[in-house]
Motif scaffolding. Structure first.
Motif, PDB file in Angstrom:
ATOM      1  N   ASP A 133       0.838  -1.200   0.000  1.00  0.00           N
ATOM      2  CA  ASP A 133       0.000   0.000   0.000  1.00  0.00           C
ATOM      3  C   ASP A 133       0.871   1.247   0.000  1.00  0.00           C
ATOM      4  N   GLY A 134       2.057   1.152   0.543  1.00  0.00           N
ATOM      5  CA  GLY A 134       2.958   2.289   0.596  1.00  0.00           C
ATOM      6  C   GLY A 134       4.401   1.853   0.618  1.00  0.00           C
ATOM      7  N   VAL A 135       5.223   2.619  -0.079  1.00  0.00           N
ATOM      8  CA  VAL A 135       6.657   2.374  -0.112  1.00  0.00           C
ATOM      9  C   VAL A 135       7.338   3.708   0.147  1.00  0.00           C
TER      10      VAL A 135
ATOM     11  N   GLY B 264      -1.931   2.093  -4.250  1.00  0.00           N
ATOM     12  CA  GLY B 264      -0.665   2.225  -3.538  1.00  0.00           C
ATOM     13  C   GLY B 264       0.025   3.551  -3.804  1.00  0.00           C
ATOM     14  N   ARG B 265       0.879   3.936  -2.876  1.00  0.00           N
ATOM     15  CA  ARG B 265       1.621   5.188  -2.963  1.00  0.00           C
ATOM     16  C   ARG B 265       3.106   4.928  -2.742  1.00  0.00           C
ATOM     17  N   VAL B 266       3.925   5.664  -3.471  1.00  0.00           N
ATOM     18  CA  VAL B 266       5.360   5.686  -3.234  1.00  0.00           C
ATOM     19  C   VAL B 266       5.685   7.076  -2.730  1.00  0.00           C
ATOM     20  N   ILE B 267       6.176   7.159  -1.502  1.00  0.00           N
ATOM     21  CA  ILE B 267       6.577   8.430  -0.918  1.00  0.00           C
ATOM     22  C   ILE B 267       8.065   8.589  -1.182  1.00  0.00           C
ATOM     23  N   ASP B 268       8.415   9.550  -2.027  1.00  0.00           N
ATOM     24  CA  ASP B 268       9.799   9.760  -2.425  1.00  0.00           C
ATOM     25  C   ASP B 268      10.420  10.838  -1.546  1.00  0.00           C
TER      26      ASP B 268
ATOM     27  N   ALA C  64       2.730  15.162 -10.728  1.00  0.00           N
ATOM     28  CA  ALA C  64       1.743  16.064 -11.331  1.00  0.00           C
ATOM     29  C   ALA C  64       0.919  15.328 -12.380  1.00  0.00           C
ATOM     30  N   LEU C  65       1.563  14.494 -13.181  1.00  0.00           N
ATOM     31  CA  LEU C  65       0.853  13.713 -14.192  1.00  0.00           C
ATOM     32  C   LEU C  65      -0.161  12.774 -13.547  1.00  0.00           C
ATOM     33  N   HIS C  66       0.212  12.144 -12.440  1.00  0.00           N
ATOM     34  CA  HIS C  66      -0.710  11.250 -11.730  1.00  0.00           C
ATOM     35  C   HIS C  66      -1.949  12.002 -11.252  1.00  0.00           C
ATOM     36  N   ARG C  67      -1.751  13.219 -10.814  1.00  0.00           N
ATOM     37  CA  ARG C  67      -2.890  14.006 -10.326  1.00  0.00           C
ATOM     38  C   ARG C  67      -3.848  14.380 -11.446  1.00  0.00           C
ATOM     39  N   VAL C  68      -3.306  14.822 -12.571  1.00  0.00           N
ATOM     40  CA  VAL C  68      -4.197  15.260 -13.656  1.00  0.00           C
ATOM     41  C   VAL C  68      -4.856  14.089 -14.365  1.00  0.00           C
ATOM     42  N   THR C  69      -4.265  12.909 -14.293  1.00  0.00           N
ATOM     43  CA  THR C  69      -4.866  11.728 -14.927  1.00  0.00           C
ATOM     44  C   THR C  69      -5.698  10.915 -13.937  1.00  0.00           C
ATOM     45  N   PHE C  70      -5.772  11.378 -12.698  1.00  0.00           N
ATOM     46  CA  PHE C  70      -6.544  10.705 -11.645  1.00  0.00           C
ATOM     47  C   PHE C  70      -6.087   9.272 -11.421  1.00  0.00           C
ATOM     48  N   SER C  71      -4.798   9.045 -11.557  1.00  0.00           N
ATOM     49  CA  SER C  71      -4.228   7.719 -11.323  1.00  0.00           C
ATOM     50  C   SER C  71      -4.430   7.321  -9.868  1.00  0.00           C
ATOM     51  N   LYS C  72      -4.807   6.061  -9.648  1.00  0.00           N
ATOM     52  CA  LYS C  72      -4.977   5.579  -8.272  1.00  0.00           C
ATOM     53  C   LYS C  72      -3.625   5.298  -7.632  1.00  0.00           C
ATOM     54  N   LYS C  73      -2.692   4.721  -8.394  1.00  0.00           N
ATOM     55  CA  LYS C  73      -1.337   4.519  -7.902  1.00  0.00           C
ATOM     56  C   LYS C  73      -0.609   5.839  -8.100  1.00  0.00           C
ATOM     57  N   ARG C  74       0.118   6.276  -7.078  1.00  0.00           N
ATOM     58  CA  ARG C  74       0.751   7.588  -7.171  1.00  0.00           C
ATOM     59  C   ARG C  74       2.154   7.617  -6.596  1.00  0.00           C
ATOM     60  N   LEU C  75       2.949   8.483  -7.205  1.00  0.00           N
ATOM     61  CA  LEU C  75       4.244   8.862  -6.668  1.00  0.00           C
ATOM     62  C   LEU C  75       4.030  10.180  -5.937  1.00  0.00           C
ATOM     63  N   VAL C  76       4.438  10.235  -4.674  1.00  0.00           N
ATOM     64  CA  VAL C  76       4.235  11.435  -3.863  1.00  0.00           C
ATOM     65  C   VAL C  76       5.606  11.944  -3.425  1.00  0.00           C
ATOM     66  N   PRO C  77       6.078  13.027  -4.066  1.00  0.00           N
ATOM     67  CA  PRO C  77       7.377  13.566  -3.639  1.00  0.00           C
ATOM     68  C   PRO C  77       7.241  14.299  -2.313  1.00  0.00           C
ATOM     69  N   LEU C  78       8.110  14.007  -1.393  1.00  0.00           N
ATOM     70  CA  LEU C  78       8.105  14.678  -0.096  1.00  0.00           C
ATOM     71  C   LEU C  78       9.020  15.886  -0.220  1.00  0.00           C
TER      72      LEU C  78
ATOM     73  N   LEU D 114       0.453   5.821  14.676  1.00  0.00           N
ATOM     74  CA  LEU D 114       0.900   4.479  15.069  1.00  0.00           C
ATOM     75  C   LEU D 114       0.218   4.028  16.347  1.00  0.00           C
ATOM     76  N   LYS D 115       0.173   4.906  17.342  1.00  0.00           N
ATOM     77  CA  LYS D 115      -0.442   4.563  18.624  1.00  0.00           C
ATOM     78  C   LYS D 115      -1.928   4.271  18.477  1.00  0.00           C
ATOM     79  N   GLU D 116      -2.598   4.980  17.574  1.00  0.00           N
ATOM     80  CA  GLU D 116      -4.033   4.786  17.357  1.00  0.00           C
ATOM     81  C   GLU D 116      -4.329   3.590  16.456  1.00  0.00           C
ATOM     82  N   GLY D 117      -3.287   2.956  15.935  1.00  0.00           N
ATOM     83  CA  GLY D 117      -3.479   1.811  15.058  1.00  0.00           C
ATOM     84  C   GLY D 117      -3.896   2.180  13.647  1.00  0.00           C
ATOM     85  N   LYS D 118      -3.738   3.446  13.281  1.00  0.00           N
ATOM     86  CA  LYS D 118      -4.133   3.898  11.946  1.00  0.00           C
ATOM     87  C   LYS D 118      -2.999   3.776  10.932  1.00  0.00           C
ATOM     88  N   LEU D 119      -1.797   3.568  11.406  1.00  0.00           N
ATOM     89  CA  LEU D 119      -0.632   3.399  10.553  1.00  0.00           C
ATOM     90  C   LEU D 119       0.058   2.129  11.000  1.00  0.00           C
TER      91      LEU D 119
END
Length: 111
Positions: A20-22, A42-46, A58-72, A88-93
């Motif tokens: 789900d995330g990398v 799934g998301r890749v956090i770069d 930006a391309l993922h956003r305009v094409t509404f791609s479900k899989k995304r690269l997210v630059p940090l 983490l403590k709340e069990g949400k991550l």
């Protein structure tokens, strides 16, 4: 994973599950490398983004791609880290551990 080894280059999950995330923390490895390993949304956090990663995002956003690269683009600060700890403590991550190695085999863990 060490992308320079055959095992790392194949990026095969030992459990066979999709991620789900990398968190992508190296340079010279493109988005396409991770895409087959991601779950449907799934998301890749770069954390080492370059111009190519920003354009791909930006391309993922305009094409509404479900899989995304997210630059940090921001440096984490105390409040951000405390927020993550709270999730983490709340069990949400949750983290997924695919493999465990004894300390004596620590060298094998990066492959």
């Amino acid at each position: 994973m060490d992308y320079r080894t055959p095992e790392g280059a194949s990026l095969q999950s030992p459990s066979g599950r999709k991620y789900d995330g990398v968190v992508h923390c190296t340079v010279g490895v493109s988005w396409s490398f991770f895409q087959p390993l991601l779950s449907d949304a799934g998301r890749v956090i770069d954390i080492t983004p370059n111009l190519s990663a920003i354009l791909t995002s930006a391309l993922h956003r305009v094409t509404f791609s479900k899989k995304r690269l997210v630059p940090l683009l921001l440096s984490p600060n105390k409040a951000d880290l405390e927020f993550l700890v709270g999730l983490l403590k709340e069990g949400k991550l949750k983290t997924v551990i695919d493999s465990k190695f004894p300390l004596s085999d620590a060298g094998k863990a990066n492959t």
